[in-house]
Design a protein around this motif. Structure first.
Motif, PDB file in Angstrom:
ATOM      1  N   ALA A  16       9.546 -42.690  -0.013  1.00  7.94           N
ATOM      2  CA  ALA A  16      10.407 -43.431   0.871  1.00  7.94           C
ATOM      3  C   ALA A  16      11.065 -42.841   1.860  1.00  7.94           C
ATOM      4  O   ALA A  16      11.003 -41.528   1.671  1.00  7.94           O
ATOM      5  N   LYS A  22      15.832 -43.191  -3.346  1.00  8.10           N
ATOM      6  CA  LYS A  22      14.689 -43.073  -4.204  1.00  8.10           C
ATOM      7  C   LYS A  22      15.183 -41.922  -5.317  1.00  8.10           C
ATOM      8  O   LYS A  22      14.784 -42.198  -6.603  1.00  8.10           O
ATOM      9  N   SER A  41      10.280 -30.471  -8.330  1.00 10.86           N
ATOM     10  CA  SER A  41       9.384 -29.930  -7.225  1.00 10.86           C
ATOM     11  C   SER A  41       9.778 -28.534  -6.913  1.00 10.86           C
ATOM     12  O   SER A  41      11.031 -28.148  -7.265  1.00 10.86           O
ATOM     13  N   ARG A  48      21.377 -27.394  -1.659  1.00 12.85           N
ATOM     14  CA  ARG A  48      22.717 -28.223  -1.164  1.00 12.85           C
ATOM     15  C   ARG A  48      23.881 -28.033  -2.199  1.00 12.85           C
ATOM     16  O   ARG A  48      23.596 -27.457  -3.440  1.00 12.85           O
ATOM     17  N   TYR A  57      15.662 -28.864  -8.206  1.00 13.22           N
ATOM     18  CA  TYR A  57      14.256 -28.444  -7.517  1.00 13.22           C
ATOM     19  C   TYR A  57      14.186 -26.921  -8.277  1.00 13.22           C
ATOM     20  O   TYR A  57      15.112 -26.402  -8.690  1.00 13.22           O
ATOM     21  N   ALA A  78       3.661 -30.542   0.821  1.00 15.92           N
ATOM     22  CA  ALA A  78       3.893 -30.814   2.333  1.00 15.92           C
ATOM     23  C   ALA A  78       4.916 -30.080   2.999  1.00 15.92           C
ATOM     24  O   ALA A  78       5.841 -29.745   2.223  1.00 15.92           O
ATOM     25  N   VAL A  80       7.906 -30.944   5.028  1.00 18.17           N
ATOM     26  CA  VAL A  80       9.082 -32.257   5.209  1.00 18.17           C
ATOM     27  C   VAL A  80      10.188 -31.524   5.994  1.00 18.17           C
ATOM     28  O   VAL A  80      10.922 -30.688   5.442  1.00 18.17           O
ATOM     29  N   HIS A  81      10.539 -32.076   7.164  1.00 19.05           N
ATOM     30  CA  HIS A  81      12.020 -31.732   7.617  1.00 19.05           C
ATOM     31  C   HIS A  81      11.939 -30.093   7.696  1.00 19.05           C
ATOM     32  O   HIS A  81      12.928 -29.709   7.576  1.00 19.05           O
ATOM     33  N   GLY A  86       6.480 -29.045  -2.921  1.00 18.68           N
ATOM     34  CA  GLY A  86       5.269 -29.263  -3.646  1.00 18.68           C
ATOM     35  C   GLY A  86       5.484 -29.643  -5.115  1.00 18.68           C
ATOM     36  O   GLY A  86       6.513 -29.314  -5.749  1.00 18.68           O
ATOM     37  N   THR A  87       4.658 -30.382  -5.864  1.00 16.97           N
ATOM     38  CA  THR A  87       4.756 -30.568  -7.123  1.00 16.97           C
ATOM     39  C   THR A  87       3.762 -29.825  -8.015  1.00 16.97           C
ATOM     40  O   THR A  87       2.583 -29.659  -7.747  1.00 16.97           O
ATOM     41  N   ASP A 105       9.337 -37.719  -7.215  1.00 23.99           N
ATOM     42  CA  ASP A 105      10.054 -38.266  -5.792  1.00 23.99           C
ATOM     43  C   ASP A 105       9.742 -37.201  -4.821  1.00 23.99           C
ATOM     44  O   ASP A 105      10.162 -36.248  -4.646  1.00 23.99           O
ATOM     45  N   ILE A 106       8.661 -37.929  -3.954  1.00 25.22           N
ATOM     46  CA  ILE A 106       8.041 -37.031  -2.962  1.00 25.22           C
ATOM     47  C   ILE A 106       8.138 -37.937  -1.709  1.00 25.22           C
ATOM     48  O   ILE A 106       8.165 -39.112  -1.745  1.00 25.22           O
ATOM     49  N   ASP A 107       7.487 -37.361  -0.594  1.00 20.76           N
ATOM     50  CA  ASP A 107       7.565 -37.804   0.598  1.00 20.76           C
ATOM     51  C   ASP A 107       6.029 -38.800   0.812  1.00 20.76           C
ATOM     52  O   ASP A 107       5.085 -38.428  -0.232  1.00 20.76           O
ATOM     53  N   GLY A 110       2.993 -36.235   0.660  1.00 22.42           N
ATOM     54  CA  GLY A 110       2.504 -36.176  -0.879  1.00 22.42           C
ATOM     55  C   GLY A 110       2.096 -37.171  -1.473  1.00 22.42           C
ATOM     56  O   GLY A 110       1.044 -36.984  -2.363  1.00 22.42           O
ATOM     57  N   ARG A 152      15.888 -37.472  10.874  1.00 24.60           N
ATOM     58  CA  ARG A 152      15.434 -38.163   9.420  1.00 24.60           C
ATOM     59  C   ARG A 152      15.062 -39.695   9.986  1.00 24.60           C
ATOM     60  O   ARG A 152      14.219 -40.109   9.255  1.00 24.60           O
TER      61      ARG A 152
HETATM   62  P1  5GP Z   1      15.250 -33.322   0.334  1.00 26.28           P
HETATM   63  O1  5GP Z   1      15.344 -32.265   1.111  1.00 26.28           O
HETATM   64  O2  5GP Z   1      16.207 -34.498   1.058  1.00 26.28           O
HETATM   65  O3  5GP Z   1      15.671 -33.142  -1.090  1.00 26.28           O
HETATM   66  O4  5GP Z   1      13.901 -33.926   0.302  1.00 26.28           O
HETATM   67  C1  5GP Z   1      13.271 -34.360   1.521  1.00 26.28           C
HETATM   68  C2  5GP Z   1      12.074 -35.130   1.372  1.00 26.28           C
HETATM   69  O5  5GP Z   1      11.087 -34.381   0.574  1.00 26.28           O
HETATM   70  C3  5GP Z   1      12.143 -36.228   0.407  1.00 26.28           C
HETATM   71  O6  5GP Z   1      11.580 -37.372   1.062  1.00 26.28           O
HETATM   72  C4  5GP Z   1      11.850 -35.910  -0.896  1.00 26.28           C
HETATM   73  O7  5GP Z   1      11.248 -37.076  -1.603  1.00 26.28           O
HETATM   74  C5  5GP Z   1      10.451 -35.039  -0.367  1.00 26.28           C
HETATM   75  N1  5GP Z   1       9.850 -34.120  -1.558  1.00 26.28           N
HETATM   76  C6  5GP Z   1      10.697 -33.559  -2.588  1.00 26.28           C
HETATM   77  N2  5GP Z   1       9.728 -32.946  -3.333  1.00 26.28           N
HETATM   78  C7  5GP Z   1       8.494 -33.053  -3.046  1.00 26.28           C
HETATM   79  C8  5GP Z   1       7.173 -32.691  -3.350  1.00 26.28           C
HETATM   80  O8  5GP Z   1       7.212 -32.173  -4.334  1.00 26.28           O
HETATM   81  N3  5GP Z   1       6.327 -32.953  -2.337  1.00 26.28           N
HETATM   82  C9  5GP Z   1       6.301 -33.600  -1.239  1.00 26.28           C
HETATM   83  N4  5GP Z   1       5.222 -34.064  -0.721  1.00 26.28           N
HETATM   84  N5  5GP Z   1       7.502 -34.005  -1.029  1.00 26.28           N
HETATM   85  C10 5GP Z   1       8.623 -33.764  -1.590  1.00 26.28           C
END
Ligand code: 5GP
Length: 225
Positions: A16, A22, A41, A48, A57, A78, A80-81, A86-87, A105-107, A110, A152
């Motif tokens: 999401a 999510k 992940s 935070r 994490y 991947a 992200v931001h 990664g998983t 819970d991934i982007d 992923g 975002r």
């Molecule tokens: P946040 O920094 O807000 O925790 O996560 C940022 C984004 O990275 C969220 O959309 C989250 O779901 C995604 N994310 C978290 N873990 C993983 C992962 O293992 N793989 C991928 N591809 N995205 C992830």
């Protein structure tokens, strides 16, 4: 007695745009149902406040993350931001051995990789009910600066286009309703023939029971004529 068939739980991907809620859904599922497990992940992001290593994490350095990639330890990863996520493959393996649903819970990037590499995974796109909802969640969280919140939201515009490629869409207009929708999806998925542990065996079992019943009772007219 009517019984359900034993079935194989499959990984559940929740993807999401940031701020859709999510992660809250994922943690609620794990807290309420014994056979759901959160897939922790690896990430290069800094923790935070309140986040715990190994439970939210695995917080690793960029070097460690790159080592995991080169060793083939990640089933998907991947950027992200600006951070890497990664998983670990082992999350899926352990859940499968234990007969549990791994919740990823991934982007969306992923999720796309999981689609190609883990065909049995069920992909759910958690959909925001409105832009205001996203804005409120992202700003109330208080963890991102306003610039980052804007970034975002802009990313969310593109991510929404991916929803159509998922197996299911769950609107998170209300946490309880969203959880119930995910449960319904999991329930329905577990009734697919391909997910039964030994469906051909079950078919054979009923067929030989039919043979026994026919041999015992003969073929009588069910109307009793
Ligand atoms: P946040 O920094 O807000 O925790 O996560 C940022 C984004 O990275 C969220 O959309 C989250 O779901 C995604 N994310 C978290 N873990 C993983 C992962 O293992 N793989 C991928 N591809 N995205 C992830």
């Amino acid at each position: 007695m009517i019984t359900g068939l034993p079935f194989r739980p499959s990984p559940l991907v929740l993807a999401a745009p940031s701020g859709t809620g999510k992660t809250t859904i994922a943690h609620a599922l794990v807290a309420r149902f014994h056979n759901f497990v959160f897939s922790v992940s690896a990430t290069t992001r800094t923790p935070r406040e309140g986040e715990r290593h190994a439970s939210d994490y695995d917080f690793v350095s960029r070097d460690e993350f790159e080592h995991m990639i080169s060793e083939g330890e990640l089933v998907e990863w991947a950027e992200v931001h600006g951070n890497l996520y990664g998983t670990p493959r082992s999350n899926l393996e352990t859940a499968a051995e234990r007969g549990e649903y791994a919740i990823l819970d991934i982007d969306v990037q992923g999720a796309r990789q999981i689609r190609g590499r883990v065909p049995e995974a069920v992909l759910i796109f958690v959909f925001p009910p409105s832009a205001d909802h996203l804005w409120t969640r992202l700003t109330q969280r208080g963890t991102e600066k306003l610039d980052e919140v804007r970034r975002r939201l802009v990313a969310a515009r593109a991510e929404l286009e991916e929803a159509v490629h998922f197996d299911y869409i769950v609107v998170n207009d209300d946490l309880e309703r969203a959880i119930a929708r995910v449960r319904t999806i999991v329930e329905a998925e577990s009734h697919k023939p391909g997910r039964a542990l030994d469906f051909p065996g079950e078919v054979e079992r009923i067929r030989s029971e039919i043979d026994r019943v026919v041999a015992r009772d003969g073929v009588r007219d069910p109307a009793g004529g």
